[in-house]
Design a protein around this motif. Sequence first.
Motif: not given
Length: 422
Positions: A50-53, A81-83, A101-102
């Motif tokens: 999981g690569g969110s915050f 990365f979904n901001y 989208f970073i």
Amino acid sequence: MPSDKLRVFTRYLPFLLKYGLKFLYQRLQATVHRRTYCSLPSPQTVLVIGGSFTGVWLARRLTESLPSGYKVILIEKNSHFNYLFNFPRYSVLQGHEQQAFIPYQGLFENAPEGIFEQITDEVICVREGDVELRSGKCIQYAYLVIATGATQSPPAKLLASRKGEACAELRVLQTRIKEAERIAVVGGGAVGVQLSADVKSFYPDKKVVLIHSRGQLLSNFGVRLHEYVVGKLAALGVDVLLGERPATPGDGKWESAELILKDGRSELFDLVIPSTGQTPNTSIIAGFAPSSISAQTGRILVKSTLQLEGDGKFDEVFENIFALGDVAETGGPKMASAGMMQGEIVRENILALIRGEQLAEYTPLALEGALKLRLGKDECVMYIQEDDGTDFMFPGKNGNVDLEAAKAWKMFGAVFEEEANE
């Protein structure tokens, strides 16, 4: 009577000072670690799913602290990365959606060589000692961290995993909002409130109705915040209907629909945007650890050390498996800041297991649940609530129309000017 801003500063000053000193110490440790870590053949893997915050924060901190002989692998299905904080705004504001989208690469470019690897894929199954990916590949692990979060209906989170397709998804909603005259947003949580306020701010001539099933907006927070938000929405011209649970289009698409209210009245809307509920992403462990999934909430049960909680038989098996963030029943708020604090506990405990030391326990702090709520183009409000019901609330102003997206890109080590125009 002192203002809430002064009260909250006084209340949390000791914590902020302590955290500030801890942060400086962490930076010093990271500098020393970068110069002393050695990449060794066949390192043991700390696998973060999981690569969110929450997952990104933990993976980054592990690259600053794991001893030689260990590495981090981050598995995330999204290409960028979904901001998420800016999704409501970019559902309305045209031509800026790409800024949500970073690229991931800048986050780890200063990590020691050999300590980090990222895989763009999806875990479909967890087993003892390894996981299986949708591509068919299997990845072994010495320690496993599940930070898969929760699924929400778009635009809170999107269906697409590639940047181009995700941008197209937001553009569809932008167009439908622009073309619709009567819009209903169903769900009075943070996303529903912010989306309703943004639609009315950028399109003041449209009729916007926010519909919520309970008697209070933002039900997880205090009444004072509800009353403040209702007043601000009224000033913008958003109609609020409380205690209503109309059936919405079952396919989750953004389309016109006739909504039936509990008194029998029906209203036809050109566009209905569902914004309700969260479903924890626990399917990857359903076969491996069914007893670790709460029958009440669907989240992963964890100990105070954030290790998986089993039925007693699997304690040894689960010793090296952790879960945190929105997917886990941690006792903390479902907020990015809470997930990051939990990430620090997980990092400490992985290092403790490696060294044979005592594990740390997670204790939620009220500050982890601090909410910054955008209320249209210009205004926002900060809100914090203590366990005893004491709360702090103070209004503020939004930054630029992009909601300071450039700062987020900088935090990720990405070049905003070049990437944002792709």
